[in-house]
Motif scaffolding. Structure first.
Motif, short mmCIF file in Angstrom:
data_model
loop_
_atom_site.label_atom_id
_atom_site.label_comp_id
_atom_site.label_asym_id
_atom_site.label_seq_id
_atom_site.Cartn_x
_atom_site.Cartn_y
_atom_site.Cartn_z
N ASN A 53 1.94 -2.28 -10.79
CA ASN A 53 0.71 -1.49 -11.32
C ASN A 53 1.03 0.04 -11.48
O ASN A 53 -0.03 0.61 -12.05
CB ASN A 53 -0.28 -1.85 -10.37
N ARG A 55 1.27 2.55 -9.42
CA ARG A 55 0.37 3.52 -8.73
C ARG A 55 0.90 3.54 -7.36
O ARG A 55 1.51 2.44 -6.73
CB ARG A 55 -1.12 2.85 -8.57
N ARG A 64 7.77 -6.58 2.46
CA ARG A 64 6.77 -6.76 1.59
C ARG A 64 5.94 -5.57 1.35
O ARG A 64 6.11 -4.47 2.26
CB ARG A 64 6.26 -7.75 2.36
N PHE A 65 5.40 -5.47 0.16
CA PHE A 65 4.71 -4.36 -0.34
C PHE A 65 2.98 -4.56 -0.39
O PHE A 65 2.76 -5.68 -1.15
CB PHE A 65 5.39 -4.16 -1.83
N LEU A 66 2.61 -3.68 -0.16
CA LEU A 66 0.94 -4.03 -0.22
C LEU A 66 0.38 -2.62 -0.91
O LEU A 66 0.00 -1.76 -0.33
CB LEU A 66 0.10 -4.10 1.15
N PRO A 67 0.03 -2.88 -2.13
CA PRO A 67 -0.90 -1.96 -2.85
C PRO A 67 -2.24 -2.05 -2.65
O PRO A 67 -2.80 -2.91 -1.99
CB PRO A 67 -0.69 -2.05 -4.41
N GLU A 68 -2.94 -0.98 -2.93
CA GLU A 68 -4.50 -0.61 -2.69
C GLU A 68 -4.56 -0.13 -1.40
O GLU A 68 -4.52 -0.93 -0.35
CB GLU A 68 -5.46 -1.85 -2.99
N GLY A 70 -7.33 0.51 0.37
CA GLY A 70 -8.40 -0.59 1.25
C GLY A 70 -7.67 -1.61 1.84
O GLY A 70 -8.06 -1.91 2.98
N ALA A 71 -6.84 -2.13 1.15
CA ALA A 71 -6.20 -3.58 1.59
C ALA A 71 -5.05 -2.97 2.95
O ALA A 71 -4.90 -3.45 3.92
CB ALA A 71 -5.23 -4.18 0.50
N PHE A 74 -7.20 -1.99 6.02
CA PHE A 74 -7.46 -3.15 6.72
C PHE A 74 -6.31 -3.91 7.43
O PHE A 74 -6.34 -4.35 8.55
CB PHE A 74 -8.23 -4.09 5.40
N HIS A 75 -5.10 -3.88 6.67
CA HIS A 75 -3.92 -4.54 7.57
C HIS A 75 -3.61 -3.81 8.76
O HIS A 75 -3.46 -4.39 9.70
CB HIS A 75 -3.01 -4.66 6.34
N GLU A 78 -6.55 -4.24 11.48
CA GLU A 78 -6.98 -5.70 12.11
C GLU A 78 -6.47 -5.55 13.45
O GLU A 78 -5.64 -5.40 14.16
CB GLU A 78 -6.23 -6.71 11.44
N MET A 97 -16.31 0.57 1.42
CA MET A 97 -15.04 0.60 0.88
C MET A 97 -14.83 0.10 -0.52
O MET A 97 -14.06 0.77 -1.42
CB MET A 97 -13.99 -0.27 1.75
N PHE A 98 -15.40 -0.89 -1.04
CA PHE A 98 -15.62 -1.47 -2.43
C PHE A 98 -16.36 -0.37 -3.22
O PHE A 98 -16.09 0.03 -4.29
CB PHE A 98 -16.16 -2.67 -2.47
N ALA B 91 -4.50 -9.43 3.75
CA ALA B 91 -4.80 -8.08 3.14
C ALA B 91 -4.28 -8.10 1.82
O ALA B 91 -4.77 -7.41 0.96
CB ALA B 91 -3.60 -7.20 4.02
N PHE B 98 -9.68 -5.41 -4.22
CA PHE B 98 -9.67 -4.22 -4.77
C PHE B 98 -9.28 -3.51 -6.04
O PHE B 98 -9.86 -2.98 -6.96
CB PHE B 98 -9.21 -3.15 -3.73
N LEU B 144 -0.47 -7.76 -16.53
CA LEU B 144 0.01 -7.50 -14.90
C LEU B 144 -0.32 -9.09 -14.22
O LEU B 144 0.58 -9.49 -13.54
CB LEU B 144 -0.67 -6.43 -14.11
#
Lengths: 205, 205
Positions: A53, A55, A64-68, A70-71, A74-75, A78, A97-98, B91, B98, B144
């Motif tokens: 994306n 960004r 591992r890759f986590l965009p966003e 908020g996510a 949260f991760h 937890e 958050m949304f 997540a 999101f 995407l």
């Protein structure tokens, strides 16, 4: 937990949310910076290996890759007190958050970016045409926050949660986008409460 | 669970996400409709009693109100197979939810609303000036999705999750906003897979 790497642009409030969450949790993040003004997150390498994306932020957890943001928050959070255990309150935290990503960030964060980082004189005609709409929508978002905070200490329940962190990030620098927070006194008091929490770090830490 | 009331505008994809989640879970929602074209969610009564943000959907749980479709779906689905039990996958599901609200919905859903509901001839000059940008951003979002689905059955892990529901809602009606889904064959196959799941209901059910 595996090694955590934050792919970021340091002045971005979305990136700060993840750093602030990690600070409250006592987690260490390795930081990798990208100059978004020169397109460093749109290179073929970034798109292929970090985020299709284009960004930031992206939280890397091991391989591992986590965009966003908020996510990612949260991760990280937890099982901690930053996420309420009551199911309704947990969902209500996600509501804020949304809401922040849909109603607050596209107006307040975008005007900050355009005015304080890109420079108003460098905006396209299409961007300039959106300033008034984003100004009004940003003010409406701050009105809503101020009303919600009339009789509350934090956004959800009685304790700091990811909702506060998500909303703090761009609200506390809204003046850089031309919003005078003196108009929203409940917001200002809440900003002070968030900044006084143990574990808090500033955006430029 | 307490009585569930969905405050909605039936053709809205955001409202459909909640109905689709409830259908998969076998939950019954009482439905209360509002004509957003005539401002029914901006009345003083709606703002005071349902959502200060003046928007639908809002999920009412007993006497409590939960705005934002992602939060409402998450609340309904807690403890079900629609939310992965693996922390990273959970997540990653939120990442897509999101992303949908930031990169997909403001482009694909907004063009559908402007073209199929408001009518292009009724748009303001500021709205008309955004059509090309939203068209390009909507196409990039579909690109995407198509790339992500090249070698995957569902968005996260191996099973249907809230990520699929969130992305299905406006993608499957993207043609109403002028997007020809023939360009994105992996997206079309995935739409078919989602629609073939047990418990699926259409948007006009």
């Amino acid at each position: 937990m595996e090694k955590l790497i934050l792919h970021e642009y340091a002045p971005s409030g979305n990136c700060y949310k993840i750093r602030l969450t990690a600070a409250h949790l006592g987690l260490t993040l390795e930081r990798r910076g990208y100059d978004i003004l020169s397109g460093a997150t749109r290179t073929a390498e970034f798109l292929a290996s970090v985020n299709a994306n284009g960004r930031i932020p992206v939280l890397q957890i091991g391989e591992r890759f986590l965009p966003e943001s908020g996510a990612a928050c949260f991760h990280l959070a937890e099982g901690s007190t930053l996420i309420p255990t009551d199911p309704f309150e947990r969902a209500d935290m996600l509501h804020w958050m949304f809401w922040e990503q849909y109603n607050h960030e596209p107006n307040i964060a975008t005007l900050r970016f355009w005015i304080a980082f890109v420079g108003e004189e460098n905006l396209s005609a299409a961007q300039k045409a959106q300033i008034d709409t984003k100004r009004a929508a940003g003010e409406a978002a701050l009105d809503l926050l101020d009303k919600h905070l009339e009789d509350r200490t934090f956004f959800v329940g009685e304790a700091l949660s990811l909702a506060d962190i998500a909303l703090y990030a761009y609200t506390h620098v809204a003046d850089e986008g031309g919003f005078d927070l003196a108009r929203w006194p409940n917001v200002r008091s809440w900003l002070d409460r968030v900044a006084a929490q143990p574990g808090h770090i500033p955006i430029d830490a």
